[in-house]
Design a protein around this motif. Structure first.
Motif, PDB file in Angstrom:
ATOM      1  N   GLU A 195       2.301  13.308 -14.881  1.00  0.00           N
ATOM      2  CA  GLU A 195       1.215  13.921 -15.643  1.00  0.00           C
ATOM      3  C   GLU A 195       1.367  15.446 -15.688  1.00  0.00           C
TER       4      GLU A 195
ATOM      5  N   GLU B 282       3.877   1.481  -1.221  1.00  0.00           N
ATOM      6  CA  GLU B 282       4.442   1.598  -2.562  1.00  0.00           C
ATOM      7  C   GLU B 282       3.391   2.065  -3.558  1.00  0.00           C
ATOM      8  N   ALA B 283       2.159   1.641  -3.381  1.00  0.00           N
ATOM      9  CA  ALA B 283       1.079   2.087  -4.265  1.00  0.00           C
ATOM     10  C   ALA B 283       0.836   3.579  -4.112  1.00  0.00           C
ATOM     11  N   ASP B 284       0.864   4.079  -2.868  1.00  0.00           N
ATOM     12  CA  ASP B 284       0.693   5.521  -2.632  1.00  0.00           C
ATOM     13  C   ASP B 284       1.819   6.304  -3.298  1.00  0.00           C
ATOM     14  N   LYS B 285       3.056   5.819  -3.211  1.00  0.00           N
ATOM     15  CA  LYS B 285       4.212   6.484  -3.828  1.00  0.00           C
ATOM     16  C   LYS B 285       4.075   6.476  -5.342  1.00  0.00           C
ATOM     17  N   THR B 286       3.617   5.375  -5.893  1.00  0.00           N
ATOM     18  CA  THR B 286       3.419   5.283  -7.340  1.00  0.00           C
ATOM     19  C   THR B 286       2.386   6.286  -7.819  1.00  0.00           C
ATOM     20  N   ASP B 287       1.337   6.427  -7.079  1.00  0.00           N
ATOM     21  CA  ASP B 287       0.279   7.373  -7.453  1.00  0.00           C
ATOM     22  C   ASP B 287       0.809   8.817  -7.445  1.00  0.00           C
ATOM     23  N   ARG B 288       1.642   9.133  -6.435  1.00  0.00           N
ATOM     24  CA  ARG B 288       2.214  10.489  -6.348  1.00  0.00           C
ATOM     25  C   ARG B 288       3.148  10.753  -7.524  1.00  0.00           C
TER      26      ARG B 288
ATOM     27  N   ARG C 175       3.078   9.276 -10.403  1.00  0.00           N
ATOM     28  CA  ARG C 175       2.275   9.357 -11.616  1.00  0.00           C
ATOM     29  C   ARG C 175       1.673  10.743 -11.767  1.00  0.00           C
ATOM     30  N   GLY C 176       1.268  11.345 -10.665  1.00  0.00           N
ATOM     31  CA  GLY C 176       0.742  12.710 -10.715  1.00  0.00           C
ATOM     32  C   GLY C 176       1.788  13.711 -11.171  1.00  0.00           C
TER      33      GLY C 176
ATOM     34  N   ARG D  34       0.827  -1.211   0.000  1.00  0.00           N
ATOM     35  CA  ARG D  34       0.000   0.000   0.000  1.00  0.00           C
ATOM     36  C   ARG D  34       0.855   1.252   0.000  1.00  0.00           C
TER      37      ARG D  34
END
Length: 497
Positions: A459, A447-453, A455-456, A445
């Motif tokens: 973008e 790592e998923a939060d870091k990936t989302d950041r 990705r932002g 989780r």
């Protein structure tokens, strides 16, 4: 050896080498070489037989030689198993019917001669074809009068009482002189029960091994056909008492049948206590572990000593624990029952293995567990209350348990068949596995939060690049680019000049 009653293997119909037909066909004289009495007795002992009734044909001649042979074997081997010899005979009563007489092991062999005289037997001693001048009923009364037990031999076979005239058989069944009868064929057991007789079985063996038996005859030899007698001691009194309770204490037995002395459950063999100047030993049996005595003689003390030695003091709770604190391994010196010189030894049998637990006062919080292997003891690992799964309950403890609604479930959890320890270990492994998986989930989780950041951020950069590409396509950007190019060219010319 067990304390209390056990099952004894008794051959109630054993012919010795003194019988004229031993080694050949029954009733036919055998002139071939016969085994010695030592060989004969040894064959029974090696077959696991505990006792025999020496039943010579109208004779006592095999009794004393059998006793002498046993004495010699004991002199040669002091570890020889216990073996009991009952003097007896196979009497041929009038009509040709065979009757067994069984007498006390300590009785003189001459008691057989006395019975023969009482039955008016005037034929050749050892001959089975000559008959006495008394009926089976008379012979039974004579045997009982001399303190023996009368057992009609092979009642359902040749020369057996089941073939008697019905009137004679009825007269025999109406008296108390006959309480047991030898029945060979299981299909004829009902005939014995019809007359209230206990069916028993003997080998009637005339050979040392089954290989020596003639073709066409049932292979009888030492240990093949027996009567199992449950008694504290194998003697005439024990046999007589067993016959009064045949359902629980008498069994017909053939080689290959299940051994009733073999028990599947574990049991305490012995409790030994050394305390102060006293050394006491208490023996138990596999079918009844009990202590009987008046109030205040120490029954509860022995129960608590077993609990202490087996490491089960932690099972006490509430007021019971406080009352019995003097038996706890952590009790202080002013209150405890034991001292540093106290020793408790518990012998325990399980799965045909003998364990020994030794507790001592100089190391009260841990006992030593050993397993007997041959003539030595080998140290064992593991928790004692797991290896020796005995639950201990005192009277006070049972009363205390009765007040707790969860006590019965706790007892069930501790039963060996429930295997709570295995369930606890599996639960602990599952719990650790669950915690490990939860940690992996948290990491994923994060790592998923870091990936989302990230990705932002990507973008956002891509948006800026798109905006920049749009600016480059405008006339203003083209004019700016051309102007910058001219400025660079002018600068270069200036530096050249």
């Amino acid at each position: 050896m067990y304390a209390g009653a056990r099952w004894w293997r008794l051959d109630i119909h054993a012919h010795s080498p003194a019988s004229f037909d031993y080694g050949g066909l029954e009733g036919k004289a055998n002139e071939e070489l016969k085994p010695s009495f030592k060989e004969w007795i040894k064959a029974y002992i090696e077959a696991g037989v505990d006792g025999i009734v020496v039943t010579g044909h109208n004779s006592h001649t095999g009794v004393d030689p059998a006793r002498e042979a046993l004495a010699q074997l004991r002199e040669e081997d002091h570890d020889l198993p216990p073996f009991v010899i009952f003097p007896g005979l196979e009497l041929t009563a009038s009509g040709g019917y065979h009757v067994l007489g069984i007498f006390a092991p300590e009785a003189d062999a001459e008691i057989v001669n006395k019975v023969l005289n009482l039955c008016a037997y005037s034929g050749t001693r050892g001959d089975s074809d000559e008959t006495a001048n008394k009926t089976v009923l008379d012979a039974a009364k004579a045997i009982v009068a001399e303190g023996g037990i009368c057992v009609p031999a092979h009642a359902d076979q040749s020369r057996g009482v089941f073939s008697m005239d019905p009137r004679e058989l009825h007269a025999l069944g109406s008296v108390d002189s006959v309480i047991a009868v030898e029945v060979i064929d299981d299909a004829n057991l009902g005939k014995a029960h019809q007359w209230g007789w206990v069916p028993v079985l003997g080998s009637d063996a005339h050979h040392l091994t089954t290989e020596g038996c003639p073709e066409g005859h049932e292979a009888n030899a030492p240990g093949t056909h027996l009567t199992l007698v449950k008694a504290e001691k194998l003697d005439l009194q024990g046999l007589r008492l067993a016959l009064t309770d045949p359902t629980e204490s008498v069994r017909r037995f053939r080689s290959g049948d299940e051994d009733p002395n073999r028990v599947e459950h574990g049991y305490i063999n012995r409790l030994s206590v050394v305390h102060g100047e006293a050394t006491e030993e208490y023996r138990f049996g596999p079918w009844m572990n009990c202590l009987i005595g008046g109030r205040g003689v120490g029954k509860s003390t022995l129960v608590e000593l077993i609990r202490l030695a087996l490491g089960r003091s932690h099972e006490l709770a509430g007021t019971v624990a406080e009352d019995l604190k003097r038996f706890e391994p952590t009790a202080d010196g002013s209150r405890r029952w034991w001292d540093e010189a106290t020793r408790i030894i518990v012998d325990y049998t399980r799965n045909d293995q003998l364990f020994r637990v030794t507790w001592s006062g100089n190391a009260p919080e841990s006992s030593v567990l050993e397993l007997q292997e041959g003539s030595s003891w080998q140290l064992q690992s593991g928790r004692i209350f797991d290896r020796i799964p005995i639950r201990v309950f005192s009277q006070k403890q049972i009363y205390e348990l009765a007040t707790s609604p969860q006590s019965f479930l706790t007892i069930l959890d501790d039963m060996p068949t429930v295997e709570k320890s295995a369930w606890d270990e599996e639960y602990e492994l599952l719990e650790l596995s669950f915690i490990g998986e939860r940690n992996k989930l948290r990491k994923l989780r994060a790592e998923a939060d870091k990936t989302d950041r990230i990705r932002g951020q990507l973008e956002e950069v891509q948006g800026r690049l798109k905006h920049l590409a749009e600016l480059r396509a405008t006339p203003q950007y083209q004019e700016l680019s051309a102007t910058e190019e001219r400025i660079r060219d002018a600068g270069a010319a200036e530096r050249q000049a």
